[in-house]
Design a protein around this motif. Sequence first.
Motif, PDB file in Angstrom:
ATOM      1  N   LEU A  93       0.835  -1.198   0.000  1.00 41.52           N
ATOM      2  CA  LEU A  93       0.000   0.000   0.000  1.00 41.52           C
ATOM      3  C   LEU A  93       0.866   1.243   0.000  1.00 41.52           C
ATOM      4  CD1 LEU A  93       0.261   0.933   3.173  1.00 41.52           C
ATOM      5  CD2 LEU A  93      -1.685  -0.570   3.512  1.00 41.52           C
ATOM      6  N   SER A  94       0.222   2.379  -0.239  1.00 42.26           N
ATOM      7  CA  SER A  94       0.895   3.677  -0.188  1.00 42.26           C
ATOM      8  C   SER A  94       0.357   4.466   0.995  1.00 42.26           C
ATOM      9  CB  SER A  94       0.666   4.456  -1.490  1.00 42.26           C
ATOM     10  OG  SER A  94       1.129   3.737  -2.611  1.00 42.26           O
ATOM     11  N   PHE A  95       1.068   5.554   1.350  1.00 42.25           N
ATOM     12  CA  PHE A  95       0.678   6.378   2.482  1.00 42.25           C
ATOM     13  C   PHE A  95       0.399   7.805   2.034  1.00 42.25           C
ATOM     14  CE2 PHE A  95       2.899   2.882   4.416  1.00 42.25           C
ATOM     15  CZ  PHE A  95       2.259   2.679   5.640  1.00 42.25           C
ATOM     16  N   LEU A  96      -0.567   8.423   2.699  1.00 42.12           N
ATOM     17  CA  LEU A  96      -0.777   9.859   2.562  1.00 42.12           C
ATOM     18  C   LEU A  96      -0.007  10.514   3.700  1.00 42.12           C
ATOM     19  CD1 LEU A  96      -2.236  12.267   1.209  1.00 42.12           C
ATOM     20  CD2 LEU A  96      -4.074  11.945   2.882  1.00 42.12           C
ATOM     21  N   SER A  97       0.904  11.414   3.371  1.00 44.10           N
ATOM     22  CA  SER A  97       1.791  11.986   4.379  1.00 44.10           C
ATOM     23  C   SER A  97       1.791  13.504   4.290  1.00 44.10           C
ATOM     24  CB  SER A  97       3.213  11.453   4.170  1.00 44.10           C
ATOM     25  OG  SER A  97       4.111  12.007   5.088  1.00 44.10           O
ATOM     26  N   LYS A  98       2.124  14.154   5.394  1.00 45.49           N
ATOM     27  CA  LYS A  98       2.268  15.611   5.382  1.00 45.49           C
ATOM     28  C   LYS A  98       3.475  15.982   4.522  1.00 45.49           C
ATOM     29  CE  LYS A  98       4.810  15.566   9.784  1.00 45.49           C
ATOM     30  NZ  LYS A  98       4.820  16.051  11.180  1.00 45.49           N
ATOM     31  N   ALA A  99       3.385  17.143   3.880  1.00 44.95           N
ATOM     32  CA  ALA A  99       4.395  17.545   2.901  1.00 44.95           C
ATOM     33  C   ALA A  99       5.785  17.689   3.513  1.00 44.95           C
ATOM     34  CB  ALA A  99       3.976  18.851   2.242  1.00 44.95           C
ATOM     35  N   GLU A 100       5.856  18.007   4.835  1.00 40.89           N
ATOM     36  CA  GLU A 100       7.163  18.199   5.466  1.00 40.89           C
ATOM     37  C   GLU A 100       8.023  16.949   5.383  1.00 40.89           C
ATOM     38  OE1 GLU A 100       4.292  19.556   8.573  1.00 40.89           O
ATOM     39  OE2 GLU A 100       3.995  19.357   6.407  1.00 40.89           O
ATOM     40  N   VAL A 101       7.363  15.786   5.375  1.00 39.22           N
ATOM     41  CA  VAL A 101       8.113  14.531   5.341  1.00 39.22           C
ATOM     42  C   VAL A 101       8.979  14.450   4.091  1.00 39.22           C
ATOM     43  CG1 VAL A 101       7.889  12.014   5.200  1.00 39.22           C
ATOM     44  CG2 VAL A 101       6.446  13.308   6.774  1.00 39.22           C
ATOM     45  N   ARG A 102       8.487  15.018   2.994  1.00 45.92           N
ATOM     46  CA  ARG A 102       9.218  14.944   1.731  1.00 45.92           C
ATOM     47  C   ARG A 102      10.578  15.624   1.819  1.00 45.92           C
ATOM     48  NH1 ARG A 102       6.009  15.508  -3.923  1.00 45.92           N
ATOM     49  NH2 ARG A 102       7.473  14.333  -5.219  1.00 45.92           N
ATOM     50  N   THR A 103      10.731  16.585   2.737  1.00 46.42           N
ATOM     51  CA  THR A 103      11.991  17.320   2.877  1.00 46.42           C
ATOM     52  C   THR A 103      12.936  16.667   3.887  1.00 46.42           C
ATOM     53  OG1 THR A 103      11.143  18.773   4.637  1.00 46.42           O
ATOM     54  CG2 THR A 103      10.757  19.461   2.360  1.00 46.42           C
ATOM     55  N   TRP A 104      12.465  15.629   4.578  1.00 43.61           N
ATOM     56  CA  TRP A 104      13.319  14.985   5.570  1.00 43.61           C
ATOM     57  C   TRP A 104      14.464  14.243   4.880  1.00 43.61           C
ATOM     58  CZ3 TRP A 104       9.404  12.253   9.383  1.00 43.61           C
ATOM     59  CH2 TRP A 104       8.675  13.245  10.047  1.00 43.61           C
ATOM     60  N   PRO A 105      15.671  14.306   5.424  1.00 35.32           N
ATOM     61  CA  PRO A 105      16.780  13.534   4.857  1.00 35.32           C
ATOM     62  C   PRO A 105      16.479  12.033   4.907  1.00 35.32           C
ATOM     63  CG  PRO A 105      17.565  15.168   6.440  1.00 35.32           C
ATOM     64  CD  PRO A 105      16.089  15.120   6.579  1.00 35.32           C
ATOM     65  N   VAL A 106      16.770  11.353   3.855  1.00 34.52           N
ATOM     66  CA  VAL A 106      16.632   9.897   3.735  1.00 34.52           C
ATOM     67  C   VAL A 106      15.157   9.467   3.757  1.00 34.52           C
ATOM     68  CG1 VAL A 106      17.266   7.618   4.636  1.00 34.52           C
ATOM     69  CG2 VAL A 106      18.879   9.534   4.827  1.00 34.52           C
ATOM     70  N   ALA A 107      14.440   9.707   4.870  1.00 33.95           N
ATOM     71  CA  ALA A 107      13.069   9.232   5.003  1.00 33.95           C
ATOM     72  C   ALA A 107      12.160   9.833   3.938  1.00 33.95           C
ATOM     73  CB  ALA A 107      12.532   9.556   6.399  1.00 33.95           C
ATOM     74  N   GLY A 108      12.339  11.133   3.654  1.00 36.31           N
ATOM     75  CA  GLY A 108      11.506  11.784   2.649  1.00 36.31           C
ATOM     76  C   GLY A 108      11.727  11.222   1.261  1.00 36.31           C
ATOM     77  N   TRP A 109      12.983  10.974   0.947  1.00 33.69           N
ATOM     78  CA  TRP A 109      13.309  10.412  -0.373  1.00 33.69           C
ATOM     79  C   TRP A 109      12.755   8.993  -0.505  1.00 33.69           C
ATOM     80  CZ3 TRP A 109      17.682   7.248  -2.419  1.00 33.69           C
ATOM     81  CH2 TRP A 109      17.791   7.365  -3.803  1.00 33.69           C
ATOM     82  N   LEU A 110      12.907   8.199   0.549  1.00 37.58           N
ATOM     83  CA  LEU A 110      12.374   6.844   0.539  1.00 37.58           C
ATOM     84  C   LEU A 110      10.853   6.859   0.375  1.00 37.58           C
ATOM     85  CD1 LEU A 110      14.442   5.134   3.389  1.00 37.58           C
ATOM     86  CD2 LEU A 110      14.590   4.654   0.938  1.00 37.58           C
ATOM     87  N   ALA A 111      10.186   7.770   1.094  1.00 36.46           N
ATOM     88  CA  ALA A 111       8.729   7.849   1.015  1.00 36.46           C
ATOM     89  C   ALA A 111       8.270   8.205  -0.397  1.00 36.46           C
ATOM     90  CB  ALA A 111       8.213   8.883   2.018  1.00 36.46           C
TER      91      ALA A 111
END
Length: 264
Positions: A93-111
């Motif tokens: 499945l996929s996740f709906l996430s807050k936009a800030e997560v996309r800017t997180w190092p490593v985790a944002g890129w993986l997401a």
Amino acid sequence: MSRLRVYARIARVLMVVALGLSMASVFGVFERLGIAHSMVRRQRWSRFFMARLSNALPFHVTVHGQLPRAPMLWVSNHVSWTDIPLLGMLTPLSFLSKAEVRTWPVAGWLAAKAGSLFIRRGSGDSQLIRKQMTRHLEQEHPLLMFPEGTTTDGRSLRTFHGRLLSAAIDSEVALQPVAIRYLRNGELDTLAPFIGDDDLLSHLMRLFANDRGEVEIHLLKPIECQDRERAALAFEAQQAVQKALFGEVAKPAEPRRAGELIAA
């Protein structure tokens, strides 16, 4: 617990993260070469990664209920960042996430490489994300969101917001309510919640410095969305999760008078 064992646990997590980065890099290379990678494949690889990350976390997980056979919009209470791997390991499945997560190092890129959808709070892009969610569900890709909009300490449940549940109505899929609970020594776990000004490294150190906790995941009865109002769907899902977690149902909000509504 010995410091050596704590470091060994952290090293295991870092190895899994390195695996995730390698997988995401492959997707990135394919994108640069113009080679399409289907969402089905992204979700399968994401589940593979989430399962290994979950195995590296200090939890014993028990799952109650049946996995849905059809694609659905999953809605869950939210306690910790560990909710994501623990739920993501269950099915692609996929996740709906807050936009800030996309800017997180490593985790944002993986997401992003795993196919997550991102929404900016209060930015007015709810219609756009609703269309993206609807298209995602219409293409039979399961999607999970946290309708509380934030994490809690696990002792209470915040209001489920129904704004984005319109995607389930538009795509004619059902809701899959999920209740996740963290326990330690028979009591609600105070280490697992990730709230306030907590930072990830400190949180990891606390988790790994203690013995394994218990996690209960309850897959509740799906809720049909056809010809339903989104507010009613949100409340029904909230009641189901509330009952699974605390043995009681949420009380409906008291009706407000017209004058009070205007004043508000």
